[in-house]
Design a protein around this motif. Structure first.
Motif, mmCIF file in Angstrom:
data_model
loop_
_atom_site.group_PDB
_atom_site.id
_atom_site.type_symbol
_atom_site.label_atom_id
_atom_site.label_comp_id
_atom_site.label_asym_id
_atom_site.label_seq_id
_atom_site.Cartn_x
_atom_site.Cartn_y
_atom_site.Cartn_z
ATOM 1 N N TRP A 199 0.830 -1.206 0.000
ATOM 2 C CA TRP A 199 0.000 0.000 0.000
ATOM 3 C C TRP A 199 0.865 1.257 0.000
ATOM 4 O O TRP A 199 0.596 2.202 -0.752
ATOM 5 N N LEU A 200 1.922 1.270 0.813
ATOM 6 C CA LEU A 200 2.802 2.430 0.871
ATOM 7 C C LEU A 200 3.501 2.667 -0.471
ATOM 8 O O LEU A 200 3.704 3.814 -0.885
ATOM 9 N N GLU A 201 3.868 1.585 -1.149
ATOM 10 C CA GLU A 201 4.583 1.721 -2.415
ATOM 11 C C GLU A 201 3.674 2.156 -3.564
ATOM 12 O O GLU A 201 4.141 2.746 -4.541
ATOM 13 N N SER A 202 2.361 1.877 -3.430
ATOM 14 C CA SER A 202 1.458 2.125 -4.554
ATOM 15 C C SER A 202 0.549 3.330 -4.349
ATOM 16 O O SER A 202 -0.254 3.652 -5.231
ATOM 17 N N THR A 203 0.677 4.018 -3.210
ATOM 18 C CA THR A 203 -0.236 5.107 -2.869
ATOM 19 C C THR A 203 0.515 6.423 -2.735
ATOM 20 O O THR A 203 1.636 6.459 -2.214
ATOM 21 N N ASN A 204 -0.109 7.490 -3.166
ATOM 22 C CA ASN A 204 0.459 8.826 -2.987
ATOM 23 C C ASN A 204 0.079 9.317 -1.583
ATOM 24 O O ASN A 204 -0.879 10.050 -1.398
ATOM 25 N N HIS A 205 0.861 8.894 -0.596
ATOM 26 C CA HIS A 205 0.537 9.162 0.811
ATOM 27 C C HIS A 205 1.491 10.215 1.381
ATOM 28 O O HIS A 205 2.555 10.482 0.808
ATOM 29 N N PRO A 206 1.144 10.814 2.538
ATOM 30 C CA PRO A 206 2.001 11.859 3.118
ATOM 31 C C PRO A 206 3.021 11.322 4.123
ATOM 32 O O PRO A 206 3.754 12.103 4.737
ATOM 33 N N PHE A 207 3.069 10.019 4.337
ATOM 34 C CA PHE A 207 3.916 9.455 5.396
ATOM 35 C C PHE A 207 5.368 9.357 4.956
ATOM 36 O O PHE A 207 5.658 8.911 3.846
ATOM 37 N N ARG A 208 6.276 9.749 5.849
ATOM 38 C CA ARG A 208 7.705 9.673 5.585
ATOM 39 C C ARG A 208 8.404 8.915 6.697
ATOM 40 O O ARG A 208 8.087 9.089 7.883
ATOM 41 N N ALA A 209 9.348 8.075 6.294
ATOM 42 C CA ALA A 209 10.028 7.227 7.271
ATOM 43 C C ALA A 209 10.793 8.046 8.302
ATOM 44 O O ALA A 209 10.821 7.697 9.487
ATOM 45 N N ASP A 210 11.428 9.162 7.892
ATOM 46 C CA ASP A 210 12.214 9.946 8.846
ATOM 47 C C ASP A 210 11.305 10.602 9.891
ATOM 48 O O ASP A 210 11.648 10.681 11.077
#
Length: 315
Positions: A199-210
């Motif tokens: 889901w994270l790889e295929s979605t334009n989401h605002p979440f960032r690992a840092d």
């Protein structure tokens, strides 16, 4: 054979070890699966503490390829001059495969660390793992402890790569000419983590690992503060009288009441593992002066809570 990562990556790795209080006299057991994350961990550790390093591969014997993968890691470690051991479970993995494999894996690593006089066990969890974990736990409705996600240190287990992105670790391996092991289970969307990753790889989401890393560090600090406060409250408000554990939980915030309740239950029955909704119901019963039984613990509410082993159930 020397395959050196770049100086920036090495400096970041050394800083992570320093923050984890790894000293120049500590020995490190690295858990190495052969995937890009753990192979990058091995490269960084080999350059940082080559004479105080042991590699360990856990072969769960769940896939036909796993034995060959362990041999591949063993040969790679030989070329680097790093001692390597392959660990196999004492009993076949069964039941909940992921949970059982994890339990067996850490037990084997603990045993190997003891055998090789290693102070710490290093795993290759990274920033992307952290982001996946916090989102998975948020979806499950976890509290402060759960949302603190993957801890940088848990006992002797340390995770010095939590500030590294997956892509960085893949690049370290590629630059060193390493072809990592490909575990097909990492593509199986039946697993919750793989589904979240997809889901994270295929979605334009605002979440960032840092940013997720900063959030989990703040939550981990809050969790530690709550544990400290619970320890202090327990010393002041929990006492044992005539075989009955008595707790005064009046006039304290709800989260601390909940933690004192959990402390009382685990004191009477160390093996108890109640679910969150069961604790919510029990807390309501105690607050309203009712009696309830959870597991093998009899609980009586009122101004002071009372806990004792429940009488044997009638057959």
């Amino acid at each position: 054979m020397q395959i050196a990562p770049g100086p920036v990556a090495l400096d970041r790795f050394r800083a992570a070890l320093q923050k984890l209080h790894v000293t120049n006299s500590d020995r490190l057991l690295c858990a190495i699966s052969g995937g890009p994350d753990s192979m990058a961990l091995l490269l960084l550790a080999q350059q940082t503490m080559p004479d105080r390093l042991v590699a360990a591969t856990v072969d769960h014997q769940l896939r036909r390829e796993s034995s060959d993968e362990a041999k591949y890691v063993d040969l790679f470690c030989q070329n680097l001059g790093i001692p390597h051991v392959t660990l196999t479970p004492d009993e076949a993995i069964s039941g909940n495969i992921q949970s059982s494999a994890r339990t067996a894996r850490y037990a084997l690593l603990e045993r190997a660390a003891d055998a090789h006089n290693c102070t710490y066990i290093a795993t290759a969890h990274h920033a992307d793992d952290q982001l996946e974990t916090i989102l998975m736990r948020l979806a499950r409705g976890s509290g402060v402890d759960g949302l603190s996600s993957i801890r940088a240190q848990n006992g002797r287990v340390i995770r010095p790569l939590l500030q590294f992105r997956k892509a960085e670790l893949v690049s370290l391996c590629a630059d060193a000419g390493i072809v990592p092991v490909n575990d097909p289970s990492n593509k199986n969307a039946d697993f919750a983590r793989v589904a979240m990753r997809n889901w994270l790889e295929s979605t334009n989401h605002p979440f960032r690992a840092d940013r997720a890393a900063r959030t989990t560090e703040a939550l981990a600090a809050a969790s530690e503060a709550l544990v400290w406060m619970t320890d202090w409250l327990a010393s002041q408000r929990i006492r044992l009288e005539n075989g009955i554990l008595i707790c005064d939980a009046t006039e304290i915030p709800g989260e601390l009441k909940r933690r004192l309740l959990m402390r009382c239950l685990s004191t009477v029955d160390p093996d108890i593992t109640p679910r969150g909704d069961a604790i919510d119901r029990l807390l309501d019963d105690l607050e309203n002066g009712r009696m309830a039984t959870i597991g093998d613990v009899k609980c009586v509410g009122g101004a002071q809570w009372r806990f004792s082993p429940a009488p044997p159930r009638r057959s």
